[in-house]
Design an enzyme around this catalytic site. Sequence first.
Site: not given
Length: 387
Positions: A166, A260, A177
């Site tokens: 992830k 993102e 992260t």
Amino acid sequence: MTVTAAQGFAASGVHARIRKEKRDLALVRSLTPATGAAMWTQNRVLAAPVVVSKQHLELAQPQAVVVNSGIANAATGQQGIADAVATAAHAASLLGLAQEQVLVLSTGVIGAPLPMDRMLAGLDAAAAALSEDGGADAAEAILTTDTHAKTAVSHGAGFTVGGMAKGSGMIHPNLATMLAVVTTDYPLEPGEAIHFLQPTVAVSFNAITIDGECSTNDAVVLISSGAARIERTDATDSAFRKGLCDVCAELAHKLVADGEGATLIAEISVTGAASDDEAKAIARRVATSPLVKTALFGRDANWGRVLMAAGSAPFNGGYAQLDPALVSLSYNGTPVLVAGTPQNVEPPVEGAVCTIELDLGLGSGSAGYLTSDLSYDYVRINAEYRS
């Protein structure tokens, strides 16, 4: 296509109500006595699960991994340490393991405490749901701002390597992260796993960036069940090394692709450097430059920004070696600069992938890096992260 692809593993992913709606607690365990290793973030602000899991690895071989999403359990003081220990202890009691045989990983908001009543109840449900078909649920449960699960698998002659990861933001070495759990049935002796894992991470998870931010929680875990009953040779070790590298490289590529707000992946290649280390420093500097990344979002081959970044790559207290009169630079195979001379061309930057090739003309050092563009959506996602 995930952590249960290899023989001897079971996994699950459940909704423990740490997050509002999504699965948020994953459990992976080896069904046979396992060996393993892990690599951790180099951030000096270590999350509680990293501190506890590092201690556990010094005492025992890992047999199971617990991963929660939604709350990072970082910057939570001694209570955070106690909560990470309690998580491992509860999982161990459910699985018939020693506490030190369980690693705990967390990802999410920094500074918030874990809701331990939900966490422990969720572990009860996760243990009950363990299945050799549970890998997909586990891969879903570890996500935060990711838009989809990230899994990979590689099959060798008699063995398998599978993994899940992830990460969508706060991605930058050391470790990017991000969390990754990789499993294999290839037989490894205690202490061996780290020697396969370290060089693999160096060219995969430690060669990517999305936003230049090194997380408090980054971890890559490798566990071997040893369930593939094959005779090891130098040839099989090489095949396993390649399979492990293939899985980690695929997971790393998927992390960047799902960055993102990302709309494009940039593959940075640096050759002709004075050394491999200097090549990596330059590739990293180009890959993390906000000016390079915003130009990529605008589909603009603004090669002057690449040159600027390359010439200011920190290295050993100064800058990596570069002679502008020797540098050649290409976008998607089209030269824009040859031995320091502009070619007066505007190569198109189209589609979802852009290659940037930089030849310094100094030596034989080389390195590669993966990065993403920097978009309006990256700002929006992170501005709204806690809302």
